[in-house]
Each structure stands twice: as structure tokens, then as C-alpha cells.
Design an enzyme around this catalytic site. Structure first.
Site, PDB file in Angstrom:
ATOM      1  N   HIS A   2      38.957  34.178  36.908  1.00  0.00           N
ATOM      2  CA  HIS A   2      38.104  32.992  36.767  1.00  0.00           C
ATOM      3  C   HIS A   2      38.897  32.061  35.844  1.00  0.00           C
ATOM      4  CE1 HIS A   2      34.777  35.411  38.353  1.00  0.00           C
ATOM      5  NE2 HIS A   2      35.064  36.324  37.451  1.00  0.00           N
ATOM      6  N   HIS A  46      41.867  39.231  40.526  1.00  0.00           N
ATOM      7  CA  HIS A  46      40.560  38.696  40.111  1.00  0.00           C
ATOM      8  C   HIS A  46      40.721  37.790  38.906  1.00  0.00           C
ATOM      9  CE1 HIS A  46      36.186  38.687  40.179  1.00  0.00           C
ATOM     10  NE2 HIS A  46      36.177  38.861  38.856  1.00  0.00           N
ATOM     11  N   GLN A  66      37.621  30.354  32.555  1.00  0.00           N
ATOM     12  CA  GLN A  66      37.286  31.141  31.362  1.00  0.00           C
ATOM     13  C   GLN A  66      38.449  31.214  30.370  1.00  0.00           C
ATOM     14  OE1 GLN A  66      35.346  34.848  32.480  1.00  0.00           O
ATOM     15  NE2 GLN A  66      33.904  33.763  33.804  1.00  0.00           N
ATOM     16  N   HIS A  81      31.559  41.200  42.868  1.00  0.00           N
ATOM     17  CA  HIS A  81      31.372  41.913  41.593  1.00  0.00           C
ATOM     18  C   HIS A  81      30.319  42.994  41.838  1.00  0.00           C
ATOM     19  CE1 HIS A  81      32.055  37.892  39.263  1.00  0.00           C
ATOM     20  NE2 HIS A  81      33.107  38.636  39.048  1.00  0.00           N
ATOM     21  N   ASP A 135      40.809  38.488  35.261  1.00  0.00           N
ATOM     22  CA  ASP A 135      39.380  38.195  35.135  1.00  0.00           C
ATOM     23  C   ASP A 135      39.075  37.069  34.148  1.00  0.00           C
ATOM     24  OD1 ASP A 135      36.639  38.312  35.273  1.00  0.00           O
ATOM     25  OD2 ASP A 135      36.436  40.430  34.852  1.00  0.00           O
ATOM     26  N   HIS A 195      28.884  36.644  45.055  1.00  0.00           N
ATOM     27  CA  HIS A 195      29.055  36.813  43.606  1.00  0.00           C
ATOM     28  C   HIS A 195      28.746  38.237  43.151  1.00  0.00           C
ATOM     29  CE1 HIS A 195      27.986  36.857  39.354  1.00  0.00           C
ATOM     30  NE2 HIS A 195      28.955  35.981  39.238  1.00  0.00           N
ATOM     31  N   ARG A 237      23.234  40.814  42.479  1.00  0.00           N
ATOM     32  CA  ARG A 237      22.257  40.041  41.723  1.00  0.00           C
ATOM     33  C   ARG A 237      22.096  38.661  42.368  1.00  0.00           C
ATOM     34  NH1 ARG A 237      25.018  39.000  36.932  1.00  0.00           N
ATOM     35  NH2 ARG A 237      26.722  40.464  37.277  1.00  0.00           N
ATOM     36  N   GLU A 239      28.964  46.330  37.371  1.00  0.00           N
ATOM     37  CA  GLU A 239      29.712  46.114  36.127  1.00  0.00           C
ATOM     38  C   GLU A 239      28.909  46.595  34.929  1.00  0.00           C
ATOM     39  OE1 GLU A 239      30.837  42.040  35.447  1.00  0.00           O
ATOM     40  OE2 GLU A 239      32.113  42.538  33.736  1.00  0.00           O
ATOM     41  N   HIS A 257      35.239  45.594  39.509  1.00  0.00           N
ATOM     42  CA  HIS A 257      34.698  46.428  38.428  1.00  0.00           C
ATOM     43  C   HIS A 257      34.264  47.812  38.956  1.00  0.00           C
ATOM     44  CE1 HIS A 257      35.041  42.888  36.022  1.00  0.00           C
ATOM     45  NE2 HIS A 257      34.054  42.249  36.631  1.00  0.00           N
TER      46      HIS A 257
HETATM   47 ZN   LIG Z   1      34.663  38.325  37.522  1.00  0.00          ZN
END
Ligand SMILES: [Zn+2]
Length: 458
Positions: free
Chosen positions: A58, A56, A61, A236, A324, A207, A210, A239, A273
Site C-alpha cells: 500500500h 503486497h 502508507q 486480505h 505492505d 479487500h 469484511r 489477519e 496474511h
Molecule cells: Zn494490506
């Protein structure tokens, strides 16, 4: 056919000495033989292990690593961090993503990872809509992986709505949110590009609950199944306590329950998560064979909470680790933090052990290889015929490894210094990418990162 001769190698049924590994031109391991002497083979004097899978990431980031450690106005939590992250996410061009990812992937290789799974949602231009080439951001990640030489499972993310209820999208979310058909188009383009490449794999992600309503999960899965019914599926989930509360309020069910009620939860799924789960949800995950995608350094950084790993381990649940948010790029470091969180909580030592597997670091490493390979959908994580030659050679000259054999080597890797101290050479698909601790492209990648980060923060 290339031949390696490892003084010590971790094979599927345990450690062996003088191991000859024949690697076919396509980068697959063709044959493994034990107790060989061969003066013509490339000799490796240290300890050879399968490379870890980062299930995992991103990549973007990485640009903000270290930049969300100062206190915002109000409460400092996941949601205030997310605002900070959105501020940077808004600014990325495809070139920026390429530069940041290329430097990250060099660091991941040096940290003992040979495959990275990108959970990728920066699809469109900052103002929303699509680029002329709708998959240009995916291709940036592909090219970065190509440059660095890391294997890539790319999971384009479907982000259908800003959140549960009638939330307005934040400005940054404009570039994530798209109709299912646009998402499917991206998956299609990436799938076509990857089809004949053994070190590339298409996957897909929703995603979160949510961002994708539960009643649309089946439509999401159907889009992927039409292209590749084996492709890994990531999400996800749970979390944050607020996500659990929101799901309960809107749907009368907790997130993992809700997901399991709407999809065929099974080994193709990676639940990232899964921090705040009930005993029943945990047991459903275990019995389904889904992978728990644990990201200990990020979960710690964001104050998410602790996944119930001790119980999950006892029940033989499948898991792997991910970098992550990419503050930490060290596979061994993630495993150490996973174990230490449980020790601190349970007030005892050696959580990830069981009868027949008394070595905690080694048990964590082996289990994370198996779960990571499942989540990446790739034939990796074993030194055996038919698997990719994705290998990490640990420094046999390191004083702490002198005289150590077998699982004590992995215990030392995990608990006494991490990958940076011990990883000497890294091979992906039969090609050496890190030699003597150095990546050939390192200097250029670092310069590219410095220029990009400077510009992004202006
Ligand atoms: Zn993530």
C-alpha cells in the site's frame, strides 16, 4: 541485443560461472549461456540473481512510516492503528500518491525488489463518489512506477461495504467503497492502459471478507474473468482474530474456509496474511496452489501474530513476501524476519530447509521468487529465456561476500545485512535503474516525498 557477462549467476538449476545473458530490445531474456568469454559484453564481477517480487504494497502508507509508534488512548492494536492510517488516507490527492509512491519505489528497487504488486483501494475523492477520471489514483501509481522504473502489477481493490454487519462507513472509508460497476470501470481503464506494456499487469483484489460479502465473491471474480481469465486475484484474509470471530459469528465458517466455499481457490489467488488459520485451512491453501502473501515486518508491527510457516513450508505451500505498510523496504529483511519468527516460536534453527536444500536463506529466496511471480502474474523470478530481465547484482567487492560462492551468498544476503548492504545494481526489463547503489532519480524523489509528507501532516 545487449549482452551481460556475469561472473556468478543464479540460474534455474543452480549457480553457474561466466554466464552470458542476452537481452532482447523488448526487455526479455533471449538466451543464457554458461562458461562464456566475451570481451565485448558488459561484465558484472559480483553475483547476479533474479530480482525479488514485492507481492503486497500500500504505497500511500509509506507516508506514515514511523508515525504510529506512540500510544493512543485505550488499547494499542491493529484497530487503533487502522484509525491512525485512515486519518492520513483521507488526505491524499492523486499528486500526493504519485510523490509518495515514486520515492517508495526507488527505495524498493534499492531494497532488491524489481516488481511491486499494489493492493490499491484509495479510489475516489475524500468525500466519496468518483473523480472525473475514475482511475486517476491508479494512474498516479502507474506514473510513479514509470518514474522509478519498477515493474508494476496493479490490483485495484473492490471495497463493497464497511464491515461485517451493519457498520456505518468511517469518514475515510467513503473513498474506498464503491458499487461493483464502478470498480469494474476502473479495472477496464487500467487494463486498457497496460495492455501493450510488458512491465505492467492488471490484477484485482477483494479487500477482505469484511469488505466484500462472500456471496458476492463470484460476481467479483466474474468481472475480472471477463477481461482477463489469468489475472491474479488477491484478498486480505484472517489477519486478526477478530475477523475470524466475526466470520464464525456471521457465517458459521472461518475466513479461508468461507472463501474456499465461494470461489475456485487456486494458483491465481494470493491470500494476504492468512495469519489465523486452522490446520484444515492451511492444508486447503497448500493443495489449492494459492499463494500465501506474507508480510512479516508489517505483521510484526501490527501485532498480527505468526503465520504457521513451519508447517506450511513442510507441506510445500507456495508463498511470497510483501512490504505492505512499507516501514521496511528490504526484500532480504522480510525473508529474515519470516524465518526468525518461526525460530523464536519453535525454539530451533533453520526452519526453511529441506533435503537437497540445506541453505536456509537461499531456500527462502528461491521459494519467494516463485510464489511472488505467481502472485504478480508476470514471467519473472528466473534467469532464463522468455523471462523478463529483472536482475539484481550483488556487490562482489563486499568483504563479507569475498570468497563466498553459491547459496552461501544468498544466506549472507538474507541473514547478514540485508539488501542495503549488498545490492549494487538493479535492472528492470533490461534497463539499469540502480547503479553502484544509486538511483538516478533518487534526489528528486526524496524531495518530492519530503514536501508531500510535510503537507499531509500539517
Ligand atoms: Zn494490506
Amino acid at each position: 541485443m545487449a549482452r551481460l557477462l556475469a561472473a556468478h549467476a543464479l540460474l534455474a538449476d543452480g549457480w553457474a560461472e561466466n554466464v552470458a545473458i542476452d537481452i532482447a530490445p523488448d526487455g526479455n531474456i533471449a538466451e543464457v549461456a554458461v562458461g562464456v568469454t566475451d570481451p565485448d559484453a558488459e561484465r558484472l564481477s559480483g553475483h547476479l540473481v533474479p530480482g525479488m517480487i514485492d507481492l503486497h504494497s500500500h504505497a500511500f502508507q509509506r507516508a506514515m512510516a514511523g508515525l504510529a509508534q506512540d500510544r493512543p488512548a485505550g488499547r494499542a492494536d491493529f484497530w487503533s492503528w487502522r484509525q491512525r492510517m485512515y486519518g492520513i488516507a483521507r488526505r491524499f490527492t492523486p499528486e500526493d500518491l504519485w510523490a509518495v509512491a515514486a520515492a517508495l519505489y526507488v527505495d524498493l528497487l534499492k531494497g532488491g525488489y524489481t516488481t511491486v504488486v499494489e493492493f490499491h483501494y484509495l479510489h475516489g475523492p475524500p468525500e466519496g463518489g468518483t473523480y472525473d477520471d475514475p482511475a486517476v489514483m491508479c494512474f498516479a501509481l502507474h506514473e510513479a512506477a514509470q518514474e522509478a522504473g519498477i515493474a508494476l502489477t496493479l490490483a485495484p481493490v473492490w471495497y463493497a461495504r464497511p464491515g461485517i454487519g451493519d457498520e456505518e462507513p468511517t469518514p475515510a472509508q467513503q473513498r474506498f467503497i464503491q458499487p461493483l460497476a464502478d470498480f469494474a470501470d476502473i479495472v477496464d481503464r487500467v487494463d486498457r492502459l497496460f495492455r501493450d506494456d510488458r512491465d505492467r499487469r492488471i490484477a484485482a483484489a477483494a479487500h477482505s471478507l469484511r469488505a466484500v460479502p462472500p456471496e458476492r465473491m463470484a460476481a467479483f471474480a466474474a468481472e475480472i474473468d471477463a477481461r482477463d481469465p489469468q489475472a491474479p486475484l488477491h484478498i486480505h484474509v484472517a489477519e486478526q482474530p477478530r475477523e475470524v470471530a466475526d466470520c464464525l459469528a456471521a457465517y458459521g465458517a472461518r475466513p479461508v474456509e468461507l472463501l474456499a466455499d465461494h470461489v475456485a481457490l487456486g494458483p491465481r489467488w494470493c491470500l494476504v496474511h492468512a495469519t489465523h488459520i486452522s490446520d484444515d485451512e492451511r492444508r486447503r491453501m497448500v493443495s489449492s496452489g494459492a499463494v500465501a502473501g506474507l508480510c512479516p515486518s508489517t505483521e510484526a508491527d501490527l501485532g498480527d501474530g505468526l503465520f504457521p510457516f513451519a508447517d506450511y513450508w513442510r507441506e510445500e505451500g507456495v508463498f511470497g513476501v510483501g512490504s505492505d505498510a512499507n516501514l521496511l523496504t528490504d526484500a532480504a529483511g522480510e525473508l529474515r524476519l519470516l524465518e526468525y519468527g518461526q525460530r523464536l516460536q519453535r525454539v530451533r534453527r533453520l526452519i526453511a530447509t529441506r533435503p537437497g536444500e540445506p541453505h536456509c536463506g537461499a531456500a527462502l529466496y528461491r521459494a519467494a521468487l516463485a510464489g511472488g511471480a505467481r502472485a504478480a502474474g508476470r514471467p519473472v523470478g528466473r534467469i532464463a529465456p522468455g523471462f523478463r530481465a529483472d536482475l539484481v547484482h550483488l556487490d562482489g567487492d563486499h568483504p563479507l561476500l569475498a570468497g563466498r560462492r553459491g547459496d552461501a551468498v544468498l544466506d549472507t544476503l538474507v541473514f547478514a545485512g540485508g539488501s542495503g548492504a549488498f545490492v549494487r545494481d538493479v535492472m528492470v526489463g533490461g534497463l539499469w535503474r540502480v547503479r553502484d547503489g544509486v538511483h538516478a532519480d533518487e534526489e528528486r524523489a526524496r524531495r518530492g516525498l519530503a514536501e508531500t509528507v510535510t503537507r499531509l501532516l500539517e
